[in-house]
Motif scaffolding. Structure first.
Motif, PDB file in Angstrom:
ATOM      1  N   VAL A  98       0.826  -1.149  -0.102  1.00  0.00           N
ATOM      2  CA  VAL A  98      -0.090  -0.049  -0.077  1.00  0.00           C
ATOM      3  C   VAL A  98       0.755   1.277   0.250  1.00  0.00           C
ATOM      4  N   LEU A  99       1.938   1.132   0.653  1.00  0.00           N
ATOM      5  CA  LEU A  99       2.965   2.474   0.963  1.00  0.00           C
ATOM      6  C   LEU A  99       3.453   2.856  -0.737  1.00  0.00           C
ATOM      7  N   TYR A 100       3.779   1.866  -1.299  1.00  0.00           N
ATOM      8  CA  TYR A 100       4.012   2.032  -2.742  1.00  0.00           C
ATOM      9  C   TYR A 100       2.920   2.594  -3.616  1.00  0.00           C
ATOM     10  N   GLN A 101       1.726   2.487  -3.175  1.00  0.00           N
ATOM     11  CA  GLN A 101       0.546   3.083  -4.010  1.00  0.00           C
ATOM     12  C   GLN A 101       0.098   4.371  -3.663  1.00  0.00           C
ATOM     13  N   ILE A 102       0.210   4.625  -2.264  1.00  0.00           N
ATOM     14  CA  ILE A 102      -0.223   5.845  -1.973  1.00  0.00           C
ATOM     15  C   ILE A 102       0.382   7.313  -2.371  1.00  0.00           C
ATOM     16  N   SER A 103      -0.473   8.364  -2.951  1.00  0.00           N
ATOM     17  CA  SER A 103       0.248   9.762  -3.038  1.00  0.00           C
ATOM     18  C   SER A 103       0.483  10.576  -1.647  1.00  0.00           C
ATOM     19  N   GLN A 104      -0.295  10.062  -0.660  1.00  0.00           N
ATOM     20  CA  GLN A 104      -0.322  10.758   0.712  1.00  0.00           C
ATOM     21  C   GLN A 104       1.228  10.547   1.335  1.00  0.00           C
ATOM     22  N   ILE A 105       1.414  11.453   2.350  1.00  0.00           N
ATOM     23  CA  ILE A 105       2.611  11.102   2.992  1.00  0.00           C
ATOM     24  C   ILE A 105       2.867   9.708   3.870  1.00  0.00           C
ATOM     25  N   GLY A 106       1.417   9.124   4.310  1.00  0.00           N
ATOM     26  CA  GLY A 106       1.309   7.961   4.890  1.00  0.00           C
ATOM     27  C   GLY A 106       0.149   7.535   5.060  1.00  0.00           C
ATOM     28  N   CYS A 107      -0.074   6.424   5.810  1.00  0.00           N
ATOM     29  CA  CYS A 107      -1.468   5.663   5.749  1.00  0.00           C
ATOM     30  C   CYS A 107      -1.746   5.099   7.210  1.00  0.00           C
ATOM     31  N   VAL A 108      -2.913   5.047   7.573  1.00  0.00           N
ATOM     32  CA  VAL A 108      -3.438   4.366   8.834  1.00  0.00           C
ATOM     33  C   VAL A 108      -3.885   3.008   8.382  1.00  0.00           C
ATOM     34  N   PHE A 109      -3.398   1.993   9.145  1.00  0.00           N
ATOM     35  CA  PHE A 109      -3.629   0.784   8.752  1.00  0.00           C
ATOM     36  C   PHE A 109      -4.662   0.070   9.700  1.00  0.00           C
ATOM     37  N   VAL A 110      -5.597  -0.641   9.295  1.00  0.00           N
ATOM     38  CA  VAL A 110      -6.497  -1.419  10.191  1.00  0.00           C
ATOM     39  C   VAL A 110      -6.523  -2.755   9.823  1.00  0.00           C
ATOM     40  N   PRO A 111      -6.949  -3.783  10.723  1.00  0.00           N
ATOM     41  CA  PRO A 111      -7.055  -5.011  10.341  1.00  0.00           C
ATOM     42  C   PRO A 111      -8.558  -5.408  10.025  1.00  0.00           C
ATOM     43  N   CYS A 112      -8.741  -6.297   9.178  1.00  0.00           N
ATOM     44  CA  CYS A 112     -10.102  -6.511   8.855  1.00  0.00           C
ATOM     45  C   CYS A 112     -11.030  -7.325   9.781  1.00  0.00           C
ATOM     46  N   ASP A 113     -10.316  -7.727  10.986  1.00  0.00           N
ATOM     47  CA  ASP A 113     -11.120  -8.340  11.983  1.00  0.00           C
ATOM     48  C   ASP A 113     -11.121  -7.606  13.293  1.00  0.00           C
ATOM     49  N   MET A 114     -11.303  -6.243  13.350  1.00  0.00           N
ATOM     50  CA  MET A 114     -11.529  -5.566  14.527  1.00  0.00           C
ATOM     51  C   MET A 114     -12.805  -4.526  14.333  1.00  0.00           C
ATOM     52  N   PRO A 115     -13.961  -5.426  14.363  1.00  0.00           N
ATOM     53  CA  PRO A 115     -15.156  -4.642  14.147  1.00  0.00           C
ATOM     54  C   PRO A 115     -15.525  -3.704  15.346  1.00  0.00           C
ATOM     55  N   PHE A 116     -14.990  -3.785  16.444  1.00  0.00           N
ATOM     56  CA  PHE A 116     -15.364  -2.692  17.589  1.00  0.00           C
ATOM     57  C   PHE A 116     -14.625  -1.396  17.578  1.00  0.00           C
ATOM     58  N   LEU A 117     -13.573  -1.399  16.655  1.00  0.00           N
ATOM     59  CA  LEU A 117     -12.574  -0.240  16.671  1.00  0.00           C
ATOM     60  C   LEU A 117     -13.501   1.054  16.381  1.00  0.00           C
ATOM     61  N   PRO A 118     -13.529   2.014  17.399  1.00  0.00           N
ATOM     62  CA  PRO A 118     -14.091   3.244  17.253  1.00  0.00           C
ATOM     63  C   PRO A 118     -13.194   4.021  16.079  1.00  0.00           C
ATOM     64  N   GLU A 119     -14.390   4.897  15.188  1.00  0.00           N
ATOM     65  CA  GLU A 119     -13.592   5.751  14.320  1.00  0.00           C
ATOM     66  C   GLU A 119     -12.674   6.621  14.820  1.00  0.00           C
ATOM     67  N   LYS A 120     -12.799   7.063  16.211  1.00  0.00           N
ATOM     68  CA  LYS A 120     -12.051   8.331  16.805  1.00  0.00           C
ATOM     69  C   LYS A 120     -10.563   7.668  16.865  1.00  0.00           C
ATOM     70  N   ILE A 121     -10.391   6.536  16.746  1.00  0.00           N
ATOM     71  CA  ILE A 121      -8.923   6.047  16.860  1.00  0.00           C
ATOM     72  C   ILE A 121      -8.383   6.356  15.392  1.00  0.00           C
ATOM     73  N   LEU A 122      -9.214   5.994  14.307  1.00  0.00           N
ATOM     74  CA  LEU A 122      -8.425   6.390  13.067  1.00  0.00           C
ATOM     75  C   LEU A 122      -8.070   8.083  13.088  1.00  0.00           C
ATOM     76  N   PHE A 123      -9.165   8.876  13.379  1.00  0.00           N
ATOM     77  CA  PHE A 123      -8.962  10.101  13.463  1.00  0.00           C
ATOM     78  C   PHE A 123      -7.818  10.554  14.096  1.00  0.00           C
ATOM     79  N   PHE A 124      -7.511   9.970  15.440  1.00  0.00           N
ATOM     80  CA  PHE A 124      -6.503  10.096  16.248  1.00  0.00           C
ATOM     81  C   PHE A 124      -5.163   9.835  15.615  1.00  0.00           C
ATOM     82  N   LEU A 125      -5.124   8.713  15.142  1.00  0.00           N
ATOM     83  CA  LEU A 125      -3.709   8.393  14.489  1.00  0.00           C
ATOM     84  C   LEU A 125      -3.446   9.108  13.279  1.00  0.00           C
ATOM     85  N   SER A 126      -4.445   9.627  12.579  1.00  0.00           N
ATOM     86  CA  SER A 126      -3.990  10.376  11.415  1.00  0.00           C
ATOM     87  C   SER A 126      -3.584  11.900  11.872  1.00  0.00           C
ATOM     88  N   GLU A 127      -3.511  12.207  13.099  1.00  0.00           N
ATOM     89  CA  GLU A 127      -2.901  13.611  13.584  1.00  0.00           C
ATOM     90  C   GLU A 127      -1.457  13.607  13.675  1.00  0.00           C
TER      91      GLU A 127
END
Length: 206
Positions: A98-127
């Motif tokens: 994925v890192l080879y593909q993106i045009s952005q500086i970086g990427c937040v990665f999540v697993p496919c099997d973490m269905p209870f993960l709140p979106e606020k974690i993704l926003f937080f990591l993106s900061e």
């Protein structure tokens, strides 16, 4: 938390989001990506989470995955599918692919099997896009995913793979560049429980 609240108003553009969905589901007994929880597959649940956060979204997976999507009648055309550059070496292949593909500086990665993960974690990591690695260490346990990884890691990851080293924990612990470790206090500030970071590895985990 002003920055976090502000980021919620619009989708994040500077950082990409990606689901690592190339696992073998050996312990689960069937392909857990398509296991349904409340009428939605685990894959669809994670796609919905990323849709609410990121403008650019990826799914890292194996070749012929598109046929499986069609078989299960799942439509995710707003995600770019990235096939693993390396077979059978685990999540590190998906991350570098994925890192080879993106045009952005970086990427937040999540697993496919973490269905209870709140979106606020993704926003937080993106900061923390000024870092190369941002990860959680909770009660002494390192969580290589969900995490933020930058494109600066590509040479480091390729070097590891050439040496037959595939563990993300090794990458996290050995990397000498800019990295940030988050802990229990960060979860508390967000109002997130450690239980929300649980993987579904076996049927009994649901």
């Amino acid at each position: 938390m002003g920055k976090l609240e502000e980021s919620k108003k619009t989708l994040i553009k500077e950082v990409a989001g990606a689901i690592l969905a190339g696992g073998k589901s050996r312990r689960f007994g069937s392909d857990k990506r398509f296991f349904k929880l409340n009428d939605k597959t685990l894959l669809e649940i994670m796609c919905e989470k990323l849709r609410s956060v990121f403008e650019t979204k990826y799914i890292s997976t194996e070749k012929n995955f598109e046929a499986k999507l069609s078989q299960h009648k799942i439509e995710i055309s707003d995600f770019k599918i990235v096939h693993d550059r390396y077979d059978d070496i685990g999540p590190i292949s998906g991350i570098v692919s994925v890192l080879y593909q993106i045009s952005q500086i970086g990427c937040v990665f999540v697993p496919c099997d973490m269905p209870f993960l709140p979106e606020k974690i993704l926003f937080f990591l993106s900061e923390f896009k000024d870092f190369d690695i941002v990860y959680f260490n909770l009660n002494g346990k390192i969580y290589p995913i969900p995490a933020y990884y930058s494109k600066n890691l590509i040479p480091e990851i390729e070097k590891m793979i050439s040496k037959g080293i595939f563990a993300l924990k090794y990458l996290i612990q050995s990397y000498r560049g800019k990295k940030l470790e988050l802990g229990e206090k960060d979860l508390e500030k967000l109002g997130v429980r450690i239980e929300d970071m649980k993987n579904i590895n076996e049927i009994k985990d649901i």
